[in-house]
Design an enzyme around this catalytic site. Structure first.
Site, PDB file in Angstrom:
ATOM      1  N   ILE A 102      14.514 -55.226 -83.553  1.00  0.00           N
ATOM      2  CA  ILE A 102      13.971 -54.580 -82.349  1.00  0.00           C
ATOM      3  C   ILE A 102      12.781 -53.682 -82.697  1.00  0.00           C
ATOM      4  O   ILE A 102      11.842 -53.543 -81.892  1.00  0.00           O
ATOM      5  CB  ILE A 102      15.072 -53.809 -81.571  1.00  0.00           C
ATOM      6  N   SER A 140      13.140 -47.139 -93.790  1.00  0.00           N
ATOM      7  CA  SER A 140      14.046 -48.283 -93.792  1.00  0.00           C
ATOM      8  C   SER A 140      14.310 -48.646 -95.239  1.00  0.00           C
ATOM      9  O   SER A 140      13.394 -48.580 -96.070  1.00  0.00           O
ATOM     10  CB  SER A 140      13.372 -49.450 -93.035  1.00  0.00           C
ATOM     11  N   ARG A 141      15.572 -49.008 -95.548  1.00  0.00           N
ATOM     12  CA  ARG A 141      15.932 -49.216 -96.955  1.00  0.00           C
ATOM     13  C   ARG A 141      15.257 -50.439 -97.543  1.00  0.00           C
ATOM     14  O   ARG A 141      14.878 -50.452 -98.710  1.00  0.00           O
ATOM     15  CB  ARG A 141      17.454 -49.346 -97.077  1.00  0.00           C
ATOM     16  N   LYS A 145      19.688 -48.351 -77.635  1.00  0.00           N
ATOM     17  CA  LYS A 145      20.978 -48.539 -76.991  1.00  0.00           C
ATOM     18  C   LYS A 145      21.905 -49.323 -77.918  1.00  0.00           C
ATOM     19  O   LYS A 145      21.385 -50.099 -78.724  1.00  0.00           O
ATOM     20  CB  LYS A 145      20.853 -49.244 -75.640  1.00  0.00           C
ATOM     21  N   ASP A 168      27.084 -55.742 -77.024  1.00  0.00           N
ATOM     22  CA  ASP A 168      25.758 -55.255 -77.475  1.00  0.00           C
ATOM     23  C   ASP A 168      24.678 -55.696 -76.489  1.00  0.00           C
ATOM     24  O   ASP A 168      23.926 -54.865 -75.976  1.00  0.00           O
ATOM     25  CB  ASP A 168      25.453 -55.716 -78.912  1.00  0.00           C
TER      26      ASP A 168
HETATM   27  P1  NAP Z   1      18.740 -55.231 -87.038  1.00  0.00           P
HETATM   28  O1  NAP Z   1      17.754 -56.349 -86.952  1.00  0.00           O
HETATM   29  O2  NAP Z   1      19.972 -55.435 -87.841  1.00  0.00           O
HETATM   30  O3  NAP Z   1      17.941 -53.952 -87.554  1.00  0.00           O
HETATM   31  C1  NAP Z   1      18.546 -52.716 -87.818  1.00  0.00           C
HETATM   32  C2  NAP Z   1      17.974 -52.174 -89.128  1.00  0.00           C
HETATM   33  O4  NAP Z   1      18.649 -50.973 -89.425  1.00  0.00           O
HETATM   34  C3  NAP Z   1      18.207 -53.100 -90.290  1.00  0.00           C
HETATM   35  O5  NAP Z   1      17.142 -54.002 -90.490  1.00  0.00           O
HETATM   36  C4  NAP Z   1      18.381 -52.159 -91.470  1.00  0.00           C
HETATM   37  O6  NAP Z   1      17.133 -51.948 -92.107  1.00  0.00           O
HETATM   38  C5  NAP Z   1      18.847 -50.865 -90.823  1.00  0.00           C
HETATM   39  N1  NAP Z   1      20.280 -50.693 -91.107  1.00  0.00           N
HETATM   40  C6  NAP Z   1      21.251 -51.602 -90.984  1.00  0.00           C
HETATM   41  N2  NAP Z   1      22.442 -51.106 -91.368  1.00  0.00           N
HETATM   42  C7  NAP Z   1      22.192 -49.852 -91.756  1.00  0.00           C
HETATM   43  C8  NAP Z   1      23.005 -48.823 -92.269  1.00  0.00           C
HETATM   44  N3  NAP Z   1      24.307 -49.003 -92.485  1.00  0.00           N
HETATM   45  N4  NAP Z   1      22.434 -47.642 -92.563  1.00  0.00           N
HETATM   46  C9  NAP Z   1      21.114 -47.461 -92.362  1.00  0.00           C
HETATM   47  N5  NAP Z   1      20.292 -48.413 -91.892  1.00  0.00           N
HETATM   48  C10 NAP Z   1      20.830 -49.584 -91.586  1.00  0.00           C
HETATM   49  O7  NAP Z   1      19.232 -54.819 -85.587  1.00  0.00           O
HETATM   50  P2  NAP Z   1      18.378 -54.780 -84.230  1.00  0.00           P
HETATM   51  O8  NAP Z   1      18.555 -56.038 -83.490  1.00  0.00           O
HETATM   52  O9  NAP Z   1      17.019 -54.334 -84.503  1.00  0.00           O
HETATM   53  O10 NAP Z   1      19.230 -53.713 -83.424  1.00  0.00           O
HETATM   54  C11 NAP Z   1      19.177 -52.328 -83.711  1.00  0.00           C
HETATM   55  C12 NAP Z   1      19.575 -51.591 -82.463  1.00  0.00           C
HETATM   56  O11 NAP Z   1      18.637 -51.950 -81.430  1.00  0.00           O
HETATM   57  C13 NAP Z   1      20.958 -51.993 -81.928  1.00  0.00           C
HETATM   58  O12 NAP Z   1      21.630 -50.878 -81.416  1.00  0.00           O
HETATM   59  C14 NAP Z   1      20.661 -52.973 -80.815  1.00  0.00           C
HETATM   60  O13 NAP Z   1      21.631 -52.954 -79.782  1.00  0.00           O
HETATM   61  C15 NAP Z   1      19.338 -52.439 -80.296  1.00  0.00           C
HETATM   62  N6  NAP Z   1      18.552 -53.476 -79.618  1.00  0.00           N
HETATM   63  C16 NAP Z   1      18.396 -54.716 -80.180  1.00  0.00           C
HETATM   64  C17 NAP Z   1      17.731 -55.695 -79.445  1.00  0.00           C
HETATM   65  C18 NAP Z   1      17.501 -57.085 -80.003  1.00  0.00           C
HETATM   66  O14 NAP Z   1      17.113 -57.981 -79.229  1.00  0.00           O
HETATM   67  N7  NAP Z   1      17.692 -57.355 -81.282  1.00  0.00           N
HETATM   68  C19 NAP Z   1      17.219 -55.416 -78.189  1.00  0.00           C
HETATM   69  C20 NAP Z   1      17.333 -54.132 -77.689  1.00  0.00           C
HETATM   70  C21 NAP Z   1      18.022 -53.176 -78.410  1.00  0.00           C
HETATM   71  P3  NAP Z   1      17.124 -51.588 -93.691  1.00  0.00           P
HETATM   72  O15 NAP Z   1      18.106 -52.484 -94.355  1.00  0.00           O
HETATM   73  O16 NAP Z   1      15.697 -51.844 -94.106  1.00  0.00           O
HETATM   74  O17 NAP Z   1      17.522 -50.141 -93.786  1.00  0.00           O
END
Ligand code: NAP
Length: 310
Positions: free
Chosen positions: A14, A36-37, A90, A168
């Site tokens: 996101i 970001s890690r 969110k 989610d």
């Molecule tokens: P994502 O692709 O998994 O990205 C989240 C990032 O956070 C990861 O790339 C990771 O980056 C970091 N992370 C993961 N686990 C972690 C931990 N234990 N401690 C610290 N950092 C951590 O997920 P996303 O889809 O972007 O979603 C993130 C949030 O945005 C969620 O709450 C989701 O509901 C919301 N969202 C997502 C979407 C969508 O379409 N994907 C849409 C709207 C809202 P590093 O490994 O580099 O630290």
């Protein structure tokens, strides 16, 4: 007014798909760092963690926390303690009660806590709210069905405790519904399907109501292949009203009233900048409360294990 200097924390899907382009498009907001890690953005100062960013990074005014919900509370508390405004993706947290101390901390620090619901900024949501304000709604059907393999590849956290599973995306529907219907809504029954190898549901059916006995049903499915559905159908005393494509389209009286390209995140950043100018917070926990209540009241079924690769 100086631009709001924002750091994105958690540079995943996101952050890349929406936050970076929205910050570039919104006036008065500037991306100054990424924490970001495992990921970074060329040309933008980088830190591995929020802690490192706050200690050694460039000056920032605010953080946009785009990490999974299970880790956001600690990050938000740390950022507020450092005097930063905080935007929460969110859902605002992995539990409902963890948000209250953040609201208190934000108030004490005179900083903004913005618990975002991006779907509320979809172009048809405000027109729908206004249309429905003059009508009596007699029933509501939510159909929110998408393919987790397409939209959430590699996101292990989503099926871990606190990841919400199918809620989610499903919570986006609830964020729209609780915006367009002003009265309090509550869960009356829930059926939750948990894969045998996972800790969050892959499908759910909810019934909700209000003080007047409104009949609301919601179907959430994470295994939808083919056409995807992000629809809310309402029966009203003025005829049917349909919000589709996650709030991008509105149809009523046989006419397409809104059919606009999605621009939710620019609206989110405009709102964040406005809030940060005064240090006011914007936190509505109603959608998260409904999901939490579905977990409290829900009948649980175990279904076949989910493996990402088919
Ligand atoms: P994502 O692709 O998994 O990205 C989240 C990032 O956070 C990861 O790339 C990771 O980056 C970091 N992370 C993961 N686990 C972690 C931990 N234990 N401690 C610290 N950092 C951590 O997920 P996303 O889809 O972007 O979603 C993130 C949030 O945005 C969620 O709450 C989701 O509901 C919301 N969202 C997502 C979407 C969508 O379409 N994907 C849409 C709207 C809202 P590093 O490994 O580099 O630290």
């Amino acid at each position: 007014m100086n631009p709001l200097r924002v750091a994105i924390v958690g540079f995943g899907k996101i952050a890349r798909d929406q936050h970076v382009p929205a910050i570039a498009a919104a006036d008065g907001v500037e991306l100054v760092a990424v924490a970001s890690r495992n990921a970074s953005l060329p040309g933008v100062p980088h830190a591995a963690t929020l802690d490192e960013l706050l200690r050694d990074g460039p000056p920032i005014d605010a953080v946009a926390l785009c990490t999974p919900p299970q880790v956001r509370h600690a990050q938000a508390a740390m950022a507020l303690a450092a005097g930063k405004h905080v935007m929460l993706e969110k859902p605002p947290g992995a539990t409902v009660a963890e948000i209250t101390p953040l609201v208190t901390a934000a108030r004490a620090a005179q900083r903004t806590l913005f618990a975002t619901w991006h779907s509320r900024f979809a172009p048809a949501v405000e027109p729908a709210r206004q249309l429905l304000a003059g009508r009596k709604v007699t029933s509501v059907k939510i159909t929110w069905k998408e393919d987790v393999r397409v939209w959430h590849p590699g996101q292990v956290w989503i099926f871990e405790p606190g990841g919400l599973g199918v809620f989610d995306p499903g919570i986006n529907a609830l964020s729209i519904l609780t915006r367009i219907l002003p009265q309090p809504l509550f869960v009356t029954s829930a059926d939750l399907a948990f894969p045998a190898n996972r800790d969050a549901p892959i499908a759910a059916t909810l019934a909700l109501s209000d003080a007047q006995g409104l009949n609301i049903t919601a179907e959430f499915d994470f295994l939808q292949t083919g056409p995807q559905s992000w629809d809310i159908d309402l029966d009203t005393d003025g005829g049917p009203v349909t919000l589709s494509m996650g709030g991008a389209r509105l149809r009523a009286g046989g006419k397409q009233l809104v059919d606009a390209a999605e621009a939710e995140y620019v609206g989110l950043y405009r709102r964040f900048r406005e809030l940060a100018a005064t240090g006011e917070s914007d936190v509505d926990l109603a959608p998260l409360q409904i999901v939490a209540d579905a977990f409290l009241l829900g009948r649980r079924r175990t279904v076949e294990p989910f493996e990402e690769a088919t």
